[in-house]
Scaffold this active site. Sequence first.
Site, PDB file in Angstrom:
ATOM      1  CE  LYS A 146      52.522  45.337  22.715  1.00 14.32           C
ATOM      2  NZ  LYS A 146      51.636  44.363  23.371  1.00 14.32           N
ATOM      3  CG  ASN A 147      51.367  46.313  26.900  1.00 17.52           C
ATOM      4  OD1 ASN A 147      51.003  45.884  25.797  1.00 17.52           O
ATOM      5  ND2 ASN A 147      52.308  45.722  27.618  1.00 17.52           N
ATOM      6  CB  CYS A 194      50.887  32.812  24.178  1.00 17.88           C
ATOM      7  SG  CYS A 194      51.665  33.758  25.456  1.00 17.88           S
ATOM      8  NE  ARG A 202      49.666  36.283  28.331  1.00 12.99           N
ATOM      9  CZ  ARG A 202      50.293  37.318  27.790  1.00 12.99           C
ATOM     10  NH1 ARG A 202      51.116  37.155  26.785  1.00 12.99           N
ATOM     11  NH2 ARG A 202      50.084  38.531  28.252  1.00 12.99           N
ATOM     12  CG  ASP A 260      56.253  43.098  28.943  1.00 12.47           C
ATOM     13  OD1 ASP A 260      56.238  41.859  29.068  1.00 12.47           O
ATOM     14  OD2 ASP A 260      55.211  43.773  28.790  1.00 12.47           O
ATOM     15  NE  ARG A 310      51.894  40.873  19.105  1.00 13.05           N
ATOM     16  CZ  ARG A 310      52.214  40.406  20.312  1.00 13.05           C
ATOM     17  NH1 ARG A 310      53.081  39.442  20.437  1.00 13.05           N
ATOM     18  NH2 ARG A 310      51.655  40.896  21.397  1.00 13.05           N
TER      19      ARG A 310
HETATM   20  C1  UD1 Z   1      50.217  42.427  30.583  1.00 18.91           C
HETATM   21  C2  UD1 Z   1      51.040  42.902  29.408  1.00 18.91           C
HETATM   22  C3  UD1 Z   1      52.242  41.989  29.200  1.00 18.91           C
HETATM   23  C4  UD1 Z   1      53.056  41.894  30.510  1.00 18.91           C
HETATM   24  C5  UD1 Z   1      52.153  41.485  31.671  1.00 18.91           C
HETATM   25  C6  UD1 Z   1      52.865  41.511  33.009  1.00 18.91           C
HETATM   26  C7  UD1 Z   1      49.355  43.871  27.956  1.00 18.91           C
HETATM   27  C8  UD1 Z   1      48.577  43.793  26.705  1.00 18.91           C
HETATM   28  N1  UD1 Z   1      50.196  42.877  28.217  1.00 18.91           N
HETATM   29  O1  UD1 Z   1      49.744  41.112  30.248  1.00 18.91           O
HETATM   30  O2  UD1 Z   1      53.040  42.551  28.171  1.00 18.91           O
HETATM   31  O3  UD1 Z   1      54.058  40.914  30.354  1.00 18.91           O
HETATM   32  O4  UD1 Z   1      51.028  42.395  31.761  1.00 18.91           O
HETATM   33  O5  UD1 Z   1      53.372  42.790  33.261  1.00 18.91           O
HETATM   34  O6  UD1 Z   1      49.262  44.839  28.692  1.00 18.91           O
HETATM   35  N2  UD1 Z   1      47.236  35.595  35.923  1.00 18.91           N
HETATM   36  C9  UD1 Z   1      46.445  34.630  36.519  1.00 18.91           C
HETATM   37  N3  UD1 Z   1      45.088  34.656  36.270  1.00 18.91           N
HETATM   38  C10 UD1 Z   1      44.515  35.615  35.478  1.00 18.91           C
HETATM   39  C11 UD1 Z   1      45.341  36.599  34.879  1.00 18.91           C
HETATM   40  C12 UD1 Z   1      46.708  36.555  35.121  1.00 18.91           C
HETATM   41  O7  UD1 Z   1      46.925  33.761  37.243  1.00 18.91           O
HETATM   42  O8  UD1 Z   1      43.286  35.606  35.328  1.00 18.91           O
HETATM   43  C13 UD1 Z   1      48.706  35.569  36.164  1.00 18.91           C
HETATM   44  C14 UD1 Z   1      49.491  35.318  34.875  1.00 18.91           C
HETATM   45  O9  UD1 Z   1      49.626  33.930  34.613  1.00 18.91           O
HETATM   46  C15 UD1 Z   1      50.825  35.973  35.205  1.00 18.91           C
HETATM   47  C16 UD1 Z   1      50.443  37.144  36.118  1.00 18.91           C
HETATM   48  O10 UD1 Z   1      49.122  36.856  36.572  1.00 18.91           O
HETATM   49  O11 UD1 Z   1      51.636  35.092  35.925  1.00 18.91           O
HETATM   50  C17 UD1 Z   1      50.444  38.494  35.435  1.00 18.91           C
HETATM   51  O12 UD1 Z   1      49.584  38.465  34.319  1.00 18.91           O
HETATM   52  P1  UD1 Z   1      48.810  39.765  33.815  1.00 18.91           P
HETATM   53  O13 UD1 Z   1      49.278  40.946  34.600  1.00 18.91           O
HETATM   54  O14 UD1 Z   1      47.364  39.463  33.761  1.00 18.91           O
HETATM   55  O15 UD1 Z   1      49.352  39.893  32.326  1.00 18.91           O
HETATM   56  P2  UD1 Z   1      48.563  40.464  31.077  1.00 18.91           P
HETATM   57  O16 UD1 Z   1      47.614  41.533  31.502  1.00 18.91           O
HETATM   58  O17 UD1 Z   1      48.052  39.331  30.264  1.00 18.91           O
END
Ligand code: UD1
Length: 435
Positions: free
Chosen positions: A22-23, A124, A129, A314, A407
């Site tokens: 999925k991701n 969420c 996020r 995850d 999902r």
């Molecule tokens: C993706 C995965 C999710 C997984 C996560 C971490 C998808 C669709 N989802 O989520 O299942 O749990 O990676 O492996 O692929 N952060 C910031 N600023 C930003 C973006 C992120 O501070 O602009 C922080 C977040 O709060 C978090 C960390 O970075 O603590 C990791 O987030 P991120 O890797 O971006 O997660 P997603 O890509 O949303």
Amino acid sequence: MDKIKIKGGRRLEGKIYISGAKNAALPLICASLLTKDTVTLTNMPMLSDIASMNALLRQLGTQIDEFNDFVDGHPSKTYSYRTAEASSLTAPYDYVRKMRASYYVLGPLLARYGHVEVSLPGGCAIGARPMDIHLSALEQMGAKIEIKNGYIIADAPDKLQGAHIAFHTASVGATCNIMMAAALACGTTIIENAAKEPEIADLAELLNAMGAQISGQGTSTITIEGVSALSGARHKVIPDRIEAGSYAVAAAITRGKIELINAQMQTLQNPMQILRDAGVKVSETPNGILVDAINAKLSGQDIMTDYYPGFPTDLQAQFLALMLTAEGASMVTETIWENRFMHVPELMRMGANINVHGHASAIVRGVKKLSGAQVMATDLRASFALVLAGLAAEGETIVNRVYHLDRGYEKLEEKLKGVGADIERIKEADELAAE
Ligand code: UD1
């Protein structure tokens, strides 16, 4: 709303086919927005998140064709995406609210059209996020960004410019978004402290097949030489390492034996080592990974989530559930999301012994038995942890809010039934008829 009913206590044995990730699939779909040509994705999982992303792309003007396919002898979906010209450059709140990965349209549309409007996703269940890394990187590439009425409004009328960007956190989403944006930017972009997850290498592979010039994916420094246009390509989605890890726990928690067909050991080194340390036999087979916990006496293990190749957040909820059936204590520490122990109170209702300290860690003490209960979770992986506890528990467990599972877990009941679980979906209509 549908529910899942499980009668626990059965040892699971057999084979489970692991679906496309999925991701990986979600950013791959959005990469198709970078070209007017057709991008075809095979080994696509049949999940509601994919349907949500497809609905968003249709709304943007993408023509999507869907085919029933066989990959490695297993039924799956193939989708073709063609965005000859986008008819809208807005990702509305109603789409983003349902699935936050909708933010993956930001990079591609801004790079191709010089304008995009994406609703801000908001928080969420697993925590705030933020999108600061995505937005700051786009600004460093010359974009003008404004937040208005809950929307990110981004403009780059003179094209995005390559930049040297250092992320403060190795964000998966930002790495994908900026790789896509930089593929069509003028000049070279270097991302430092990039995320290294296998889904990123998969996206880079598709982008390179479309004509992009990306190197360093899978390491913390990614270099993207911008090109003026990208063309169509055909790409097979990698197997889902989180689904594989989840079913590995299903084998372990029922003291069963499951071969995870198509699972890739190199993407699961850390969680599989924890299973081994706990007392489970894990081996690579010609077709995937064999997890054998028959007659195993499990011992508690400390687990700390981390960026890849560390232990995946995850899989935290699923492994925490497993530790309930191990001897001794385990400390589970969550470092990625600030609110990811919502499965704990529900597991306690099944007889678990868990102490959560602050937001970040939980002490799990093995218990003699879990007992079935009505439970529900507020996110996808936590819901699967409840299914796992239900498989190990005495008696009947009803997991509510099944839409979370839909999902991210393709054909969940079918796959678990195939290895001997007593599991069924109670459709909302059946439930009403029974009342
Ligand atoms: C993706 C995965 C999710 C997984 C996560 C971490 C998808 C669709 N989802 O989520 O299942 O749990 O990676 O492996 O692929 N952060 C910031 N600023 C930003 C973006 C992120 O501070 O602009 C922080 C977040 O709060 C978090 C960390 O970075 O603590 C990791 O987030 P991120 O890797 O971006 O997660 P997603 O890509 O949303």
